[in-house]
Design a protein around this motif. Structure first.
Motif, PDB file in Angstrom:
ATOM      1  N   ALA A  60     127.625 -60.971 -57.816  1.00  0.00           N
ATOM      2  CA  ALA A  60     128.525 -61.485 -58.858  1.00  0.00           C
ATOM      3  C   ALA A  60     129.094 -62.843 -58.462  1.00  0.00           C
ATOM      4  CB  ALA A  60     129.654 -60.491 -59.107  1.00  0.00           C
ATOM      5  N   SER A  61     129.328 -63.046 -57.177  1.00  0.00           N
ATOM      6  CA  SER A  61     129.830 -64.336 -56.707  1.00  0.00           C
ATOM      7  C   SER A  61     128.832 -65.450 -56.983  1.00  0.00           C
ATOM      8  CB  SER A  61     130.134 -64.277 -55.204  1.00  0.00           C
ATOM      9  OG  SER A  61     131.144 -63.321 -54.924  1.00  0.00           O
ATOM     10  N   ILE A  62     127.544 -65.143 -56.838  1.00  0.00           N
ATOM     11  CA  ILE A  62     126.512 -66.142 -57.134  1.00  0.00           C
ATOM     12  C   ILE A  62     126.504 -66.474 -58.624  1.00  0.00           C
ATOM     13  CG2 ILE A  62     124.024 -66.552 -57.138  1.00  0.00           C
ATOM     14  CD1 ILE A  62     123.874 -64.880 -54.569  1.00  0.00           C
ATOM     15  N   VAL A  63     126.708 -65.454 -59.459  1.00  0.00           N
ATOM     16  CA  VAL A  63     126.823 -65.707 -60.901  1.00  0.00           C
ATOM     17  C   VAL A  63     127.966 -66.676 -61.175  1.00  0.00           C
ATOM     18  CG1 VAL A  63     127.344 -64.659 -63.144  1.00  0.00           C
ATOM     19  CG2 VAL A  63     125.823 -63.481 -61.546  1.00  0.00           C
ATOM     20  N   CYS A  64     129.113 -66.453 -60.518  1.00  0.00           N
ATOM     21  CA  CYS A  64     130.256 -67.349 -60.698  1.00  0.00           C
ATOM     22  C   CYS A  64     129.930 -68.767 -60.234  1.00  0.00           C
ATOM     23  CB  CYS A  64     131.467 -66.824 -59.930  1.00  0.00           C
ATOM     24  SG  CYS A  64     132.145 -65.265 -60.552  1.00  0.00           S
ATOM     25  N   ALA A  65     129.214 -68.881 -59.120  1.00  0.00           N
ATOM     26  CA  ALA A  65     128.923 -70.193 -58.547  1.00  0.00           C
ATOM     27  C   ALA A  65     128.030 -71.028 -59.449  1.00  0.00           C
ATOM     28  CB  ALA A  65     128.279 -70.029 -57.175  1.00  0.00           C
ATOM     29  N   ILE A  66     127.098 -70.381 -60.149  1.00  0.00           N
ATOM     30  CA  ILE A  66     126.154 -71.142 -60.978  1.00  0.00           C
ATOM     31  C   ILE A  66     126.546 -71.135 -62.450  1.00  0.00           C
ATOM     32  CG2 ILE A  66     124.257 -70.662 -59.367  1.00  0.00           C
ATOM     33  CD1 ILE A  66     123.238 -68.543 -61.305  1.00  0.00           C
ATOM     34  N   ALA A  67     127.714 -70.561 -62.753  1.00  0.00           N
ATOM     35  CA  ALA A  67     128.130 -70.431 -64.152  1.00  0.00           C
ATOM     36  C   ALA A  67     128.232 -71.805 -64.828  1.00  0.00           C
ATOM     37  CB  ALA A  67     129.472 -69.715 -64.235  1.00  0.00           C
ATOM     38  N   PRO A  68     127.442 -72.033 -65.898  1.00  0.00           N
ATOM     39  CA  PRO A  68     127.514 -73.330 -66.592  1.00  0.00           C
ATOM     40  C   PRO A  68     128.602 -73.371 -67.660  1.00  0.00           C
ATOM     41  CG  PRO A  68     125.743 -72.014 -67.519  1.00  0.00           C
ATOM     42  CD  PRO A  68     126.363 -71.180 -66.417  1.00  0.00           C
ATOM     43  N   THR A  69     129.123 -72.207 -68.036  1.00  0.00           N
ATOM     44  CA  THR A  69     130.139 -72.143 -69.085  1.00  0.00           C
ATOM     45  C   THR A  69     131.273 -71.213 -68.669  1.00  0.00           C
ATOM     46  OG1 THR A  69     129.138 -70.240 -70.216  1.00  0.00           O
ATOM     47  CG2 THR A  69     128.356 -72.447 -70.845  1.00  0.00           C
ATOM     48  N   LEU A  70     132.385 -71.347 -69.360  1.00  0.00           N
ATOM     49  CA  LEU A  70     133.534 -70.490 -69.083  1.00  0.00           C
ATOM     50  C   LEU A  70     133.193 -69.027 -69.326  1.00  0.00           C
ATOM     51  CD1 LEU A  70     136.575 -70.102 -68.493  1.00  0.00           C
ATOM     52  CD2 LEU A  70     136.987 -70.473 -70.930  1.00  0.00           C
ATOM     53  N   GLN A  71     132.435 -68.753 -70.372  1.00  0.00           N
ATOM     54  CA  GLN A  71     132.109 -67.364 -70.709  1.00  0.00           C
ATOM     55  C   GLN A  71     131.314 -66.680 -69.592  1.00  0.00           C
ATOM     56  OE1 GLN A  71     131.692 -69.993 -72.749  1.00  0.00           O
ATOM     57  NE2 GLN A  71     133.353 -69.531 -74.205  1.00  0.00           N
ATOM     58  N   ILE A  72     130.365 -67.403 -69.014  1.00  0.00           N
ATOM     59  CA  ILE A  72     129.570 -66.825 -67.925  1.00  0.00           C
ATOM     60  C   ILE A  72     130.433 -66.678 -66.676  1.00  0.00           C
ATOM     61  CG2 ILE A  72     127.582 -67.187 -66.409  1.00  0.00           C
ATOM     62  CD1 ILE A  72     126.166 -68.517 -68.745  1.00  0.00           C
ATOM     63  N   MET A  73     131.341 -67.616 -66.460  1.00  0.00           N
ATOM     64  CA  MET A  73     132.260 -67.487 -65.322  1.00  0.00           C
ATOM     65  C   MET A  73     133.107 -66.221 -65.456  1.00  0.00           C
ATOM     66  SD  MET A  73     133.894 -68.240 -62.580  1.00  0.00           S
ATOM     67  CE  MET A  73     133.213 -69.842 -62.145  1.00  0.00           C
ATOM     68  N   ILE A  74     133.644 -65.981 -66.640  1.00  0.00           N
ATOM     69  CA  ILE A  74     134.460 -64.784 -66.846  1.00  0.00           C
ATOM     70  C   ILE A  74     133.618 -63.528 -66.649  1.00  0.00           C
ATOM     71  CG2 ILE A  74     135.780 -63.477 -68.548  1.00  0.00           C
ATOM     72  CD1 ILE A  74     136.642 -66.212 -69.722  1.00  0.00           C
ATOM     73  N   ALA A  75     132.378 -63.550 -67.151  1.00  0.00           N
ATOM     74  CA  ALA A  75     131.486 -62.401 -66.958  1.00  0.00           C
ATOM     75  C   ALA A  75     131.242 -62.156 -65.467  1.00  0.00           C
ATOM     76  CB  ALA A  75     130.160 -62.635 -67.688  1.00  0.00           C
ATOM     77  N   GLY A  76     131.062 -63.242 -64.709  1.00  0.00           N
ATOM     78  CA  GLY A  76     130.878 -63.101 -63.272  1.00  0.00           C
ATOM     79  C   GLY A  76     132.102 -62.523 -62.595  1.00  0.00           C
ATOM     80  N   ARG A  77     133.269 -62.931 -63.035  1.00  0.00           N
ATOM     81  CA  ARG A  77     134.505 -62.399 -62.456  1.00  0.00           C
ATOM     82  C   ARG A  77     134.676 -60.914 -62.789  1.00  0.00           C
ATOM     83  NH1 ARG A  77     137.441 -63.852 -58.573  1.00  0.00           N
ATOM     84  NH2 ARG A  77     139.463 -63.788 -59.623  1.00  0.00           N
ATOM     85  N   VAL A  78     134.288 -60.523 -63.986  1.00  0.00           N
ATOM     86  CA  VAL A  78     134.326 -59.096 -64.349  1.00  0.00           C
ATOM     87  C   VAL A  78     133.408 -58.300 -63.418  1.00  0.00           C
ATOM     88  CG1 VAL A  78     133.665 -57.424 -66.126  1.00  0.00           C
ATOM     89  CG2 VAL A  78     135.006 -59.455 -66.751  1.00  0.00           C
ATOM     90  N   LEU A  79     132.214 -58.828 -63.187  1.00  0.00           N
ATOM     91  CA  LEU A  79     131.278 -58.157 -62.279  1.00  0.00           C
ATOM     92  C   LEU A  79     131.826 -58.128 -60.857  1.00  0.00           C
ATOM     93  CD1 LEU A  79     127.896 -59.646 -63.588  1.00  0.00           C
ATOM     94  CD2 LEU A  79     128.737 -57.300 -63.877  1.00  0.00           C
ATOM     95  N   GLN A  80     132.480 -59.204 -60.446  1.00  0.00           N
ATOM     96  CA  GLN A  80     133.118 -59.203 -59.121  1.00  0.00           C
ATOM     97  C   GLN A  80     134.150 -58.089 -59.014  1.00  0.00           C
ATOM     98  OE1 GLN A  80     134.753 -63.184 -58.308  1.00  0.00           O
ATOM     99  NE2 GLN A  80     133.542 -63.175 -56.439  1.00  0.00           N
ATOM    100  N   GLY A  81     134.896 -57.857 -60.088  1.00  0.00           N
ATOM    101  CA  GLY A  81     135.907 -56.807 -60.081  1.00  0.00           C
ATOM    102  C   GLY A  81     135.312 -55.434 -59.864  1.00  0.00           C
ATOM    103  N   ILE A  82     134.134 -55.208 -60.431  1.00  0.00           N
ATOM    104  CA  ILE A  82     133.454 -53.922 -60.206  1.00  0.00           C
ATOM    105  C   ILE A  82     133.077 -53.785 -58.735  1.00  0.00           C
ATOM    106  CG2 ILE A  82     131.427 -52.527 -60.787  1.00  0.00           C
ATOM    107  CD1 ILE A  82     131.441 -53.890 -63.535  1.00  0.00           C
TER     108      ILE A  82
END
Length: 489
Positions: free
Chosen positions: A93-115
């Motif tokens: 999930a951290s990698i998703v956050c790092a490459i997130a091109p938009t705010l929406q994908i960043m938030i999705a990555g943070r949700v996955l990090q929470g899991i």
């Protein structure tokens, strides 16, 4: 299993401690560096205040909703297995956050990090409790607390340096090598343990309803800042939250294996301590969320110095928490937990003196020190009260409930208080507008903290002496330490 327990002083014991501290430290580190990086992330992702709130709350939402369920999952499927899955999930999930091109994908990555965080948080302490010899558990947990606290303390320096160098993405990529080492050490040195007596179904219904309820309230409160409470979407979100929480309470009341046993709240001291947790951690979460942003956007601090500005508070927690716990053993929790929140309120009000042309040592530091002293006086007695208010075999669930309540309180406060203070839209980018809203938020936080002191005085009477427990140094600015364990382990 007891004959297979590991001694802390052995090589394998040190490896077990290293694995659990690395995994938990990764999550602690991430929690501190993300706040430091918020202004830079907001600029690159074109995020308004609601976007910054979701970057923080997306993670907190899943952590608060699932941390109790994941403890039970580890008991059944294996604590090492659950911990490893959590570490891998968190890193991915951290990698998703790092490459997130938009705010929406960043938030999705943070949700996955929470899991992932929900899977690894209870697992690390559960491994210590079920792997080490009984005589070494206290020392192991103390060392674990110190090591993870160091991770939280260096976070602002690491995160600030990376952000100031122009790469906030690196704060997330940093988790990948830490996770790799953690997994390799865990698989090689940590034995698998599980609770063979654990029965009944996992409370998935309760977890889903808790998640939907928290998400409904969070979305509604954050959206109300821009659209008002009359907006149909805001009203619908809040209604969904109310209905889901009503269903959650009913499910927990009827379930034979609830993740949140409501009967535990029949104890007045336990309930009082958790009410204090709600208001105090709600106030703390909001203030620390806003102050790091304000120091950068309003006062022109670099990310490094904005994050480092709160380190005296961490140092006080590290150095004095053990003494505060010992004091509460001698005089009870009522006085420390009354005085502590009031000191915190004083710290919030001192922050009102922070001006765009202010000086750190005269305007910021006194407030941070007073806030730290309030935390020292509050956190250790609060944890002791939670654990000593229930029977030993309920200590794990009591600690887990308190941790989940603290996360939920911060989640709701970060969603609601900026809106109530007038910090909406792009206000955080306007130093003058942010200054006014920041002051309003501090007043709200101060009132909540004072309410915590009043609640402690009323509910934590002299009846019921605290059972002395080991007080381990920890940095509990996000939530109290989680101890998912069974007395028979």
């Amino acid at each position: 299993m007891s004959e297979d327990r590991i001694a802390l002083g052995t090589a394998r014991g040190r490896w077990v401690l290293a694995a659990t501290a690395l995994g938990s430290g990764m999550a602690f580190l991430d929690g501190t560096v993300v706040n430091v990086a918020l202004p830079a992330m907001g600029k690159d992702l074109n995020a308004d205040m609601a976007g910054l709130q979701w970057i923080v709350n997306g993670y907190m939402l899943m952590l608060a909703s699932l941390v109790l369920l994941s403890g039970s999952l580890g008991d059944r499927l294996g604590r090492r297995r659950t911990f490893v899955v959590g570490v891998i999930w968190f890193a991915a999930a951290s990698i998703v956050c790092a490459i997130a091109p938009t705010l929406q994908i960043m938030i999705a990555g943070r949700v996955l990090q929470g899991i992932g965080g929900a899977l690894l948080t209870p697992g690390s302490l559960a491994i210590l409790q079920t792997t080490f010899q009984h005589s070494d558990r206290g020392k192991a947990v103390g060392l674990w607390s110190g090591l993870t606290s160091v991770a939280a303390a260096v976070g602002p320096f690491v995160g600030g340096t990376l952000v100031d160098s122009g790469s906030w993405q690196a704060i997330f990529l940093l988790n990948a090598p830490i996770a790799l080492v953690t997994v390799l050490v865990t698989l090689r040195h940590v034995p698998e343990t599980r609770d063979e007596s654990a029965g009944g179904k996992l409370d998935f219904s309760g977890a889903v309803l808790a998640t939907v309820g928290l998400a409904g309230f969070t979305y509604g409160l954050i959206s109300a800042g821009d659209h008002g409470f009359s907006d149909p979407v805001v009203l619908a979100s809040l209604l969904v939250g109310v209905i889901a929480f009503g269903g959650f309470i009913e499910v927990e009341r009827r379930s034979s294996h609830p993740m949140l046993p409501l009967s535990i709240f029949a104890n007045r001291r336990f309930t009082g301590a958790n009410l204090v947790t709600i208001v105090v951690y709600g106030a703390l979460g909001t203030a620390t969320f806003l102050v790091v942003v304000y120091l950068q956007t309003g006062l022109g601090y670099s990310a490094l110095w904005a994050g480092a500005s709160l380190l005296p508070m961490t140092a006080l927690m590290l150095g004095l928490s053990g003494y505060a716990g010992g004091l509460s053993d001698r005089i009870g929790a009522r006085i420390p937990m009354t005085v502590g929140p009031i000191l915190m309120a004083g710290g919030f009000l001192l922050m009102l003196r922070i001006k765009p042309d202010g000086n750190y040592f005269t305007d910021v530091l006194p407030a941070v020190v007073l806030l730290g002293l309030g935390l020292v006086s509050t956190v250790a007695p609060l944890t002791a009260t939670v654990l000593s208010s229930v029977d030993d075999h309920h200590a794990g669930i009591a600690s887990g409930v308190n941790n989940a309540i603290a996360r939920s309180a911060q989640l709701m406060a970060v969603a609601a208080i900026p809106m109530a203070a007038g910090i909406t839209g792009d206000a955080y980018r306007n130093p003058a507008a942010f200054h006014d809203g920041f002051g309003n938020a501090l007043w709200i936080s101060a009132v909540l903290a004072v309410a915590g002191g009043v609640i402690a005085w009323v509910t934590l009477g002299d009846r019921g002496t605290l059972v002395p427990i080991h007080h381990h140094t920890h940095c509990a600015m996000e939530a109290p330490p989680y101890a998912h364990q069974k007395a028979t382990a």
